[in-house]
Design an enzyme around this catalytic site. Structure first.
Site, short mmCIF file in Angstrom:
data_model
loop_
_atom_site.label_atom_id
_atom_site.label_comp_id
_atom_site.label_asym_id
_atom_site.label_seq_id
_atom_site.Cartn_x
_atom_site.Cartn_y
_atom_site.Cartn_z
N ARG A 150 0.86 -1.19 0.00
CA ARG A 150 0.00 0.00 0.00
C ARG A 150 0.89 1.23 0.00
O ARG A 150 2.11 1.14 0.14
CB ARG A 150 -1.03 0.03 1.12
CG ARG A 150 -0.71 -0.62 2.42
CD ARG A 150 0.38 0.02 3.19
NE ARG A 150 0.14 1.40 3.51
CZ ARG A 150 1.09 2.24 3.91
NH1 ARG A 150 2.36 1.82 4.00
NH2 ARG A 150 0.84 3.48 4.21
N ARG A 154 -7.44 -2.23 -7.40
CA ARG A 154 -7.65 -1.13 -6.43
C ARG A 154 -8.09 0.09 -7.24
O ARG A 154 -7.30 1.01 -7.49
CB ARG A 154 -6.31 -0.88 -5.71
CG ARG A 154 -6.39 0.06 -4.55
CD ARG A 154 -6.22 -0.58 -3.19
NE ARG A 154 -6.51 0.42 -2.16
CZ ARG A 154 -5.58 1.07 -1.45
NH1 ARG A 154 -4.30 0.79 -1.59
NH2 ARG A 154 -5.95 1.98 -0.57
N GLN A 211 -1.95 2.87 11.02
CA GLN A 211 -0.74 2.79 10.19
C GLN A 211 0.49 3.26 10.96
O GLN A 211 1.59 2.77 10.70
CB GLN A 211 -0.91 3.66 8.93
CG GLN A 211 -1.95 3.17 7.94
CD GLN A 211 -3.31 3.78 8.18
OE1 GLN A 211 -3.62 4.25 9.28
NE2 GLN A 211 -4.15 3.78 7.17
N ASP A 245 -1.89 13.27 0.62
CA ASP A 245 -2.56 12.52 -0.44
C ASP A 245 -2.81 13.40 -1.65
O ASP A 245 -2.78 12.94 -2.78
CB ASP A 245 -3.90 11.97 0.07
CG ASP A 245 -3.69 10.79 0.98
OD1 ASP A 245 -3.32 9.72 0.48
OD2 ASP A 245 -3.86 10.95 2.20
#
Lengths: 351, 351
Positions: free
Chosen positions: B49, B91, B198, B239
């Site tokens: 990931r 994904r 995480q 992000d």
């Protein structure tokens, strides 16, 4: 009215029962503490938690401690001393623990000369009085603070300062229960409150039981909720409040207070006057208990951090008075929060 | 240097290996993806990931896809098409997945006529180039930001923007690794990063592996750490970054930024220039994905909230530029964070 989290069933040879909060929210189990060791363990491992409920449990624990003593007065008084000293070690930062134990010790001493059975009866009466006074205090806090919970508003709370933490309505949640009973509609956001998830396990559970509209969030979501304008009020409890209003409460409370200040959201503390420690000028004098790494590394039933990971796990933090809009006590609201204002509010009728 | 999370071992008939991140932090297992199905599954279930690492894995997956094809060029090109279409379904929200697959398809087409073996070699070279470019980008971010990590300082990070998410040093963690390699001593505090942890599972693990002094905390402890003066710098990834510097990152980042501002702690974002979306004037245009309640109510291994508890679970939040001291990219640091400053920094050499 919510089910009592700690209760005494029967008379002097009766029993102490409590909801085992470590099993919530999936199991609702009431356990009986038949020995002082069981009371100590229940306080230590947080089967019972929340300052007022700990006080009630400790007081009832002293009654448990004299149940087995012979009726000889000296033996009863010795059992009181031993029990109080022992229970005091269960949770050394819980000021209500010491306050309740002191009351029990004082009552025992006050009945010196009346005989062992009379001392025992006086102890049971005192434990029940501590519980009843706390229930009345919850209601008074609720009534003092419920006007803050306006129609349609959003209220954020942290940890659990509700019925599961007290003898009745709770402290921070008391204004919510009283507003709800008055027919007001509002939304509550409950921080899950890592590491022990009291918000997820307890606050969400008890508000849902009562039919209050509650939304569970992770602690790190409070900021974005405030930014979106969803939060009009923060209401939290307190473990210990210094003379200037600095407030020790569950870890994470301070972060919520800073976020509230940044977003212009009023941040209120709700706590009984017994939570004040006027011998402390400020929060700087409040020792911060550190807890074991496992609460962080094994929080959810399985290991979520590497072996031997170093952690920092303070149980509490201190929110400085300047971040607190007001403190709701059973005597009303003190706002702004100043040493003078608190002294005036608490001085009246104290002692 | 941290162990690569995805790597290619050997030549055209070599193999693709990756650290199975679903087993971290308790098991450190490197798996080999021998078939395209195994690559697909690894991306699907998050064994790999992090946007850059997914891109690298997908590119290497295309090489796996042509390993078994005959040397006939048409067969190789058909295998490329089939593999890319298939991997794209693993994904569907991962932008870097499509970006990498597009690059692989383009390379295959560009070598049309050179023969099957030459196409295969070109694909392997392209997959390695994607990896190498990302590694160079990580290193450049690390070198641009490592002076921020001064001797003896405390650095807080949130989520995982480290080697496990990229081809090499990571983004937010790159300055830390580079400072560590330069012999500097410092402390890192890793937010565990609810709901998916995480920080606990990945950041803490990879920093410990690299010998960096890391302390794991719950998200709600960041404020008290800052108040105690333990944090001198915040470094987080991103992000998506709007033209004005507003930054979308893992939920909780915004709260950390507000806390940092309150305490005068500089808050930096580290991200490659590919993270910028200059078509967005501000963060207001960034849609916030909401995730399922189970991530909050069934954290890890057991239920921690009542049945049917209502939750709010945004996957990320947006930190406004005014809370960001600087943005570290592979081209240097932009500080203060303004649309003009970002445009100037990103415009040079762009396209």
């Amino acid at each position: 009215m919510p089910e009592p989290t700690v209760r005494w069933v029967g008379g002097l040879q009766g029993r102490m029962e409590l909801i085992d909060q470590t099993l919530l929210p999936t199991e609702h189990t009431v356990i009986t503490c038949r020995t002082v060791e069981e009371v100590w363990e229940a306080i230590k491992v947080l089967r019972v938690r929340g300052a007022p409920a700990i006080g009630v449990a400790a007081a009832m624990g002293v009654v448990v401690g004299v149940q087995g003593a012979p009726d000889d007065e000296a033996a009863v008084l010795e059992a009181v001393t031993e029990t109080c000293e022992y229970l005091a070690t269960s949770r050394p930062t819980a000021v209500n623990l010491f306050w309740a134990l002191d009351r029990m010790r004082r009552v025992a001493n006050a009945h010196r000369g009346a005989g062992g059975p009379a001392v025992k009866e006086a102890l049971l009466a005192e434990a029940k009085a501590i519980r009843d006074e706390d229930a009345a205090m919850c209601r008074a806090i609720g009534d003092a603070g419920r006007h803050l919970v306006t129609e349609g508003c959003g209220v954020l709370t942290h940890c659990n300062a509700g019925s599961l933490a007290t003898a009745e309505y709770g402290t921070a949640l008391a204004p919510l229960y009283r507003a709800h009973e008055a027919g007001r509609s509002f939304r509550v956001y409950a921080d899950e409150t890592r590491p022990l998830l009291q918000g997820a396990r307890l606050t969400t559970w008890e508000l849902m039981q009562a039919g209050v509209d509650v939304t569970l969030i992770c602690d790190n979501m409070a900021g974005v909720l405030m930014r979106q304008g969803m939060v009009d009020l923060v209401l939290v409890g307190a473990d210990r409040i210094a003379a200037n209003g600095d407030t020790a409460n569950k870890i994470g409370t301070y972060s919520v207070a800073v976020l509230a200040k940044h977003h212009g959201v009023p941040f209120y503390v709700a706590a009984p006057s017994s939570t004040f420690d006027l011998a402390l000028d400020s929060g700087d004098g409040i020792p911060i208990e550190e807890r074991g790494a496992e609460e962080v590394t094994h929080g959810f039933g399985r290991q979520t951090a590497p072996d031997d990971a170093k952690t920092y796990c303070p149980a509490f933090d201190v929110t400085p008075a300047e971040l607190i809009e007001g403190i709701v006590t059973e005597r009303g609201i003190v706002s702004p929060v100043t040493a003078a204002g608190l002294s005036a509010a608490l001085g009246e009728g104290r002692g």
